[in-house]
Design an enzyme around this catalytic site. Structure first.
Site, PDB file in Angstrom:
ATOM      1  N   GLY A   1     103.004  95.314  75.309  1.00  0.00           N
ATOM      2  CA  GLY A   1     104.552  95.944  74.989  1.00  0.00           C
ATOM      3  C   GLY A   1     105.267  96.448  75.973  1.00  0.00           C
ATOM      4  O   GLY A   1     105.422  96.740  76.929  1.00  0.00           O
TER       5      GLY A   1
ATOM      6  N   CYS B   1      97.617  96.208  78.983  1.00  0.00           N
ATOM      7  CA  CYS B   1      98.565  96.219  79.350  1.00  0.00           C
ATOM      8  C   CYS B   1      99.765  98.301  79.238  1.00  0.00           C
ATOM      9  O   CYS B   1      99.105  98.889  78.796  1.00  0.00           O
ATOM     10  CB  CYS B   1      99.604  95.692  79.292  1.00  0.00           C
ATOM     11  SG  CYS B   1     100.836  95.939  80.870  1.00  0.00           S
ATOM     12  N   TYR B   2     100.123  97.676  77.534  1.00  0.00           N
ATOM     13  CA  TYR B   2     100.813  98.626  77.153  1.00  0.00           C
ATOM     14  C   TYR B   2     100.132  99.701  75.970  1.00  0.00           C
ATOM     15  O   TYR B   2      99.885 100.852  76.336  1.00  0.00           O
ATOM     16  CB  TYR B   2     101.726  97.959  75.919  1.00  0.00           C
ATOM     17  CG  TYR B   2     102.648  99.888  75.150  1.00  0.00           C
ATOM     18  CD1 TYR B   2     104.232  99.893  75.807  1.00  0.00           C
ATOM     19  CD2 TYR B   2     101.861 100.088  74.024  1.00  0.00           C
ATOM     20  CE1 TYR B   2     103.664 100.766  74.527  1.00  0.00           C
ATOM     21  CE2 TYR B   2     102.445 101.385  73.246  1.00  0.00           C
ATOM     22  CZ  TYR B   2     103.458 101.687  74.206  1.00  0.00           C
ATOM     23  OH  TYR B   2     104.309 102.951  72.866  1.00  0.00           O
TER      24      TYR B   2
ATOM     25  N   HIS C   1      96.744  90.962  81.969  1.00  0.00           N
ATOM     26  CA  HIS C   1      97.335  90.327  80.849  1.00  0.00           C
ATOM     27  C   HIS C   1      95.633  89.486  81.043  1.00  0.00           C
ATOM     28  O   HIS C   1      95.826  87.696  81.375  1.00  0.00           O
ATOM     29  CB  HIS C   1      98.160  89.816  80.608  1.00  0.00           C
ATOM     30  CG  HIS C   1      99.466  90.408  80.608  1.00  0.00           C
ATOM     31  ND1 HIS C   1      99.261  90.979  78.839  1.00  0.00           N
ATOM     32  CD2 HIS C   1     100.054  90.478  80.721  1.00  0.00           C
ATOM     33  CE1 HIS C   1     100.091  91.837  78.342  1.00  0.00           C
ATOM     34  NE2 HIS C   1     101.266  92.518  80.606  1.00  0.00           N
TER      35      HIS C   1
ATOM     36  N   GLU D   1      94.585  87.522  78.621  1.00  0.00           N
ATOM     37  CA  GLU D   1      94.616  86.321  77.556  1.00  0.00           C
ATOM     38  C   GLU D   1      95.725  85.373  78.067  1.00  0.00           C
ATOM     39  O   GLU D   1      95.598  84.247  77.744  1.00  0.00           O
ATOM     40  CB  GLU D   1      95.234  86.956  75.661  1.00  0.00           C
ATOM     41  CG  GLU D   1      97.197  87.841  76.458  1.00  0.00           C
ATOM     42  CD  GLU D   1      97.356  88.765  77.298  1.00  0.00           C
ATOM     43  OE1 GLU D   1      96.106  89.252  77.636  1.00  0.00           O
ATOM     44  OE2 GLU D   1      98.454  89.146  76.967  1.00  0.00           O
TER      45      GLU D   1
ATOM     46  N   ASP E   1      99.544  70.116  56.748  1.00  0.00           N
ATOM     47  CA  ASP E   1      99.475  71.360  56.466  1.00  0.00           C
ATOM     48  C   ASP E   1      99.557  70.882  54.527  1.00  0.00           C
ATOM     49  O   ASP E   1      98.126  70.927  54.344  1.00  0.00           O
ATOM     50  CB  ASP E   1     100.299  71.973  56.664  1.00  0.00           C
ATOM     51  CG  ASP E   1     100.783  71.512  57.620  1.00  0.00           C
ATOM     52  OD1 ASP E   1     100.312  71.913  58.520  1.00  0.00           O
ATOM     53  OD2 ASP E   1     102.002  72.352  57.911  1.00  0.00           O
TER      54      ASP E   1
ATOM     55  N   LYS F   1      97.757  75.615  64.106  1.00  0.00           N
ATOM     56  CA  LYS F   1      97.820  74.519  63.344  1.00  0.00           C
ATOM     57  C   LYS F   1      96.464  73.671  64.256  1.00  0.00           C
ATOM     58  O   LYS F   1      96.242  72.654  62.899  1.00  0.00           O
ATOM     59  CB  LYS F   1      99.470  73.201  64.215  1.00  0.00           C
ATOM     60  CG  LYS F   1      99.348  72.087  63.564  1.00  0.00           C
ATOM     61  CD  LYS F   1     100.556  72.122  62.432  1.00  0.00           C
ATOM     62  CE  LYS F   1     100.964  70.358  62.083  1.00  0.00           C
ATOM     63  NZ  LYS F   1     102.571  70.962  61.272  1.00  0.00           N
TER      64      LYS F   1
HETATM   65  N1  LIG Z   1     108.859  65.814  50.145  1.00  0.00           N
HETATM   66  C1  LIG Z   1     108.458  67.196  49.758  1.00  0.00           C
HETATM   67  N2  LIG Z   1     107.731  66.967  48.724  1.00  0.00           N
HETATM   68  C2  LIG Z   1     107.093  67.654  48.106  1.00  0.00           C
HETATM   69  N3  LIG Z   1     106.975  69.277  48.767  1.00  0.00           N
HETATM   70  C3  LIG Z   1     107.277  69.102  50.009  1.00  0.00           C
HETATM   71  C4  LIG Z   1     108.163  68.158  50.454  1.00  0.00           C
HETATM   72  N4  LIG Z   1     108.605  67.851  51.751  1.00  0.00           N
HETATM   73  C5  LIG Z   1     108.229  69.708  52.260  1.00  0.00           C
HETATM   74  N5  LIG Z   1     107.743  70.219  51.595  1.00  0.00           N
HETATM   75  C6  LIG Z   1     106.026  71.252  50.659  1.00  0.00           C
HETATM   76  O1  LIG Z   1     106.871  71.605  51.432  1.00  0.00           O
HETATM   77  C7  LIG Z   1     105.382  72.800  52.698  1.00  0.00           C
HETATM   78  C8  LIG Z   1     106.501  72.912  54.216  1.00  0.00           C
HETATM   79  O2  LIG Z   1     107.123  71.452  54.681  1.00  0.00           O
HETATM   80  P1  LIG Z   1     106.311  71.227  55.983  1.00  0.00           P
HETATM   81  O3  LIG Z   1     106.779  70.382  56.696  1.00  0.00           O
HETATM   82  O4  LIG Z   1     105.805  72.884  56.916  1.00  0.00           O
HETATM   83  O5  LIG Z   1     104.589  70.994  55.461  1.00  0.00           O
HETATM   84  P2  LIG Z   1     104.040  70.118  55.865  1.00  0.00           P
HETATM   85  O6  LIG Z   1     105.002  69.154  55.151  1.00  0.00           O
HETATM   86  O7  LIG Z   1     102.375  70.286  55.057  1.00  0.00           O
HETATM   87  O8  LIG Z   1     103.418  69.230  57.077  1.00  0.00           O
HETATM   88  P3  LIG Z   1     103.555  68.800  58.147  1.00  0.00           P
HETATM   89  O9  LIG Z   1     104.336  69.993  59.039  1.00  0.00           O
HETATM   90  O10 LIG Z   1     102.807  68.153  59.128  1.00  0.00           O
HETATM   91  O11 LIG Z   1     104.771  67.960  58.525  1.00  0.00           O
HETATM   92  C9  LIG Z   1     104.712  71.263  52.313  1.00  0.00           C
HETATM   93  O12 LIG Z   1     103.101  71.943  53.110  1.00  0.00           O
HETATM   94  C10 LIG Z   1     104.076  71.083  51.276  1.00  0.00           C
HETATM   95  O13 LIG Z   1     104.705  72.168  50.011  1.00  0.00           O
HETATM   96  N1  LIG Z   2     103.234  94.069  79.631  1.00  0.00           N
HETATM   97  C1  LIG Z   2     103.138  94.992  79.197  1.00  0.00           C
HETATM   98  O1  LIG Z   2     102.572  95.519  77.925  1.00  0.00           O
HETATM   99  C2  LIG Z   2     103.878  96.486  79.744  1.00  0.00           C
HETATM  100  C3  LIG Z   2     103.747  97.969  79.321  1.00  0.00           C
HETATM  101  C4  LIG Z   2     105.414  98.911  79.657  1.00  0.00           C
HETATM  102  N2  LIG Z   2     106.009  98.225  79.279  1.00  0.00           N
HETATM  103  C5  LIG Z   2     105.328  98.402  81.436  1.00  0.00           C
HETATM  104  O2  LIG Z   2     106.288  98.441  82.057  1.00  0.00           O
HETATM  105  O3  LIG Z   2     104.191  99.144  81.957  1.00  0.00           O
END
Ligand SMILES: Nc1ncnc2c1ncn2[C@@H]1O[C@H](COP(=O)(O)OP(=O)(O)OP(=O)(O)O)[C@@H](O)[C@H]1O
Ligand SMILES: NC(=O)CC[C@H](N)C(=O)O
Ligand SMILES: O=c1[nH]c(=O)c2[nH+]cn([C@@H]3O[C@H](COP(=O)(O)O)[C@@H](O)[C@H]3O)c2[nH]1
Ligand SMILES: [Mg+2]
Length: 546
Positions: free
Chosen positions: A69, A96-97, A188, A190, A247, A402
């Site tokens: 952090g 770290c932090y 880190h 990660e 999605d 995703k």
């Molecule tokens: N034309 C549409 N008709 C109905 N629902 C929609 C429409 N466009 C978006 N949505 C709704 O909005 C949500 C968010 O859209 P978003 O684009 O983030 O997701 P997605 O379209 O399902 O997937 P992707 O991120 O792959 O485009 C969708 O999951 C859907 O529920």
């Molecule tokens: N990356 C971090 O977690 C940094 C921790 C703290 N802020 C430092 O500078 O040491």
């Protein structure tokens, strides 16, 4: 805990079903990578803010990781962890932090500001204790490159701890408690810049916490179907908005799998979808997925309402608002029809395709941050619908990234082509036309986009790119075609690679490819005389133009 879904006996959430490592976020930009890396190891992990009260958890984690952090533990107002983590009796790893926090808790004079920041690579060597390398470094006996980013440091070992690895600049690069499974790392693990970082996290999660590596999409699918069935009951019905995007398609298929025909999907054609999109989606969802679907053609309403609007935020707000109006009307119609049919119960639930990054965004420990753009936000939808129509929210993807959603889609047997689709925003082509949206400009954007995407597919590049599209700049430029002066729109091509859509790089096309696309667009799309390629990364650009 931020989960808005209703609780039901027996409807177990992933952290209640799978061994879970809890990551507490102190605001580092890398915190979510800890959960990602663990899940890549098939160990389930969730992130919560560092202010989380342990007594309020509805599960018992197998281990806890305290993230890095930006603060300094010794400053007034800096965040501190709930001391109850030490009463859980589970292994704890501070990064770290997080490590500084562990040392500071033992005694505030353990941590001071260093003379200079240490930012970048360092060589780390595990230090055997009684001739044996610590469990955390098992298999990591050789020196490795690790990545550091800190200004503060430990000046002495907290009582009861000893050093298990050192680096060039940090005497206390990794420490552990003599009796309790409490660990600290100054670097880190990660980030990908740290060699063998994932191995180290595996040693912690599997070797030390004893987590099973059973977080797979097939196991999640079973758990989620059971959970949805328990939640919805054997009579309840679910309504959901689907776009044909990854999605909502995966969420819809999952729902269908869980409750069959008691799931009702609505697709709104807002007039700013891609070429033939509405028809294609209808076909895919009905034929391939067997989903019960209503398509509402509201294109005229959207296009007439967009007339005269040039401000990007106003466009987004208009589209979002109109979308909700239409959806509410349809929901009412479906409900009325369902009430008169021989289907068992009333529509009680509303399905939303919220993903984990959205959840992480709202859980991250941070100060107030500026809104960059308003996403069209179906996020606004459930609140109005839940209050107005009494619908309860159901979000089966809210714990998934995703790529996990895509893997779940494959698990559900959804065709690869649907699973790998580039995301397409709700406000669609409207945010890809700079300035006012007109039918002519939408047509131009559609045709240019269609050519660009078809060529990308033909060249075998579609899966190498995260998102791509063609946009229209309606300020016009002069050109010469067939010896005649033309004065036409400018097409902006955009293609990016990204893992999380938070940052992105422009995709590097072969020159000949761009020329071919340019050629086809100026020849085949009336009203266009120039084609440009946008090379801006994010930041400073965003992926969409508006
Ligand atoms: N034309 C549409 N008709 C109905 N629902 C929609 C429409 N466009 C978006 N949505 C709704 O909005 C949500 C968010 O859209 P978003 O684009 O983030 O997701 P997605 O379209 O399902 O997937 P992707 O991120 O792959 O485009 C969708 O999951 C859907 O529920
Ligand atoms: N990356 C971090 O977690 C940094 C921790 C703290 N802020 C430092 O500078 O040491
Ligand atoms: O459903 C959506 N409704 C929206 O209003 C919206 N705005 C941007 N996006 C998508 O979000 C990702 C990041 O886009 P930006 O870099 O432009 O913010 C990219 O994938 C964008 O396509 C949206 N998706
Ligand atoms: Mg979409």
């Amino acid at each position: 805990m931020g989960n808005p879904e209703p609780a039901a006996d027996g409807a177990l959430l992933p952290h209640q079903k799978f061994d879970t490592v809890l990551t507490l976020d102190f605001g580092s930009q890398y915190t979510h990578l800890i959960t990602r890396r663990l899940r890549e190891l098939n160990v389930y992990s969730e992130m919560l803010p560092c202010t989380q009260k342990i007594a309020e958890l509805d599960f018992k984690p197998k281990g806890i990781i305290l993230s890095g952090g930006p603060h300094s533990v010794y400053d007034a107002g800096s965040p501190h962890v709930d001391p109850a983590i030490f009463d859980l009796g589970v292994p704890i790893l501070g990064v770290c932090y997080g490590m500084q926090e562990l040392a500071y808790r033992a005694s505030p004079d353990n941590v001071i500001a260093g003379e200079r920041r240490e930012y970048g690579h360092s060589i780390l060597t595990a230090k055997p204790v009684n001739g044996k390398v610590d469990k955390l470094f098992e298999g990591l006996e050789d020196s490795m490159r690790v990545w550091m980013s800190h200004g503060d440091k430990l000046v002495k070992l907290p009582e009861g701890f000893h050093t298990v690895a050192t680096s060039e600049n940090s005497e206390y690069a990794a420490i552990t408690h003599g009796e309790k499974p409490i660990y600290g790392l100054q670097f880190h693990p990660e980030v990908t810049h740290t060699q063998h970082g994932t191995h180290l996290l595996k040693n912690f999660a599997v070797g030390i916490c004893g987590c099973q590596q059973n977080w797979t999409m097939s196991a999640f699918l079973d758990q989620e179907i059971t959970r949805i069935r328990t939640l919805v009951g054997d009579k309840g019905q679910v309504l959901g908005a689907v776009s044909g995007g990854v999605d909502s398609t995966v969420a819809a298929k999952l729902m269908k799998e869980a409750i069959g025909d008691r799931f009702w999907a609505v697709l709104v054609n807002n007039g700013v979808m891609r070429l033939n999109e509405s028809e294609q989606v209808e076909k895919d969802l009905k034929e391939h997925l067997g989903i019960h679907l209503t398509v509402v053609d509201a294109s005229k309403l959207f296009l007439s309402g967009l007339e005269g609007i040039t401000d990007p935020e106003k466009k987004r707000k208009f589209i979002g608002g109109t979308f909700i109006d239409i959806f509410e009307q349809e929901a009412k119609k479906i409900e009325d029809a369902a009430a008169g049919s021989d289907l068992p119960g009333k529509i009680e639930f509303f399905l939303q395709g919220t993903l984990y990054p959205d959840v992480i965004e709202s859980l991250s420990y941070k100060g107030p941050s500026a809104t960059i753009k308003t996403h069209h936000n179906v996020g606004g939808l459930p609140e109005r619908m839940s209050k107005g129509q009494g619908l309860k929210l159901i979000e089966p993807l809210r714990n998934l990234y995703k790529d996990e959603v895509r893997a779940l889609g494959r698990e559900l047997g959804i065709a690869e082509e649907l699973v790998m689709r580039h995301p397409f925003p709700g406000p669609g082509i409207a945010v890809r036309i700079l300035g006012e949206v007109t039918q002519e400009r939408v047509n131009i954007a559609r045709q240019a986009d269609h050519i660009f995407i078809s060529e990308i597919r033909k060249a075998g590049l579609y899966d190498k790119i995260s998102q791509s599209y063609a946009a229209v700049d309606p300020s016009r430029a002069v050109g010469v075609m067939g010896d005649k002066r033309v004065y036409g729109y400018i097409i902006i091509l955009r293609a990016v690679t990204t893992t999380d859509f938070m940052t992105a790089e422009a995709f590097e096309f072969p020159w000949a490819f761009l020329q071919k696309v340019m050629n086809r667009i100026v020849n085949e799309v009336d009203g266009v005389c120039r084609v440009t390629y946008d090379v801006t990364s994010k930041p400073p650009g965003t992926i969409e133009l508006e």
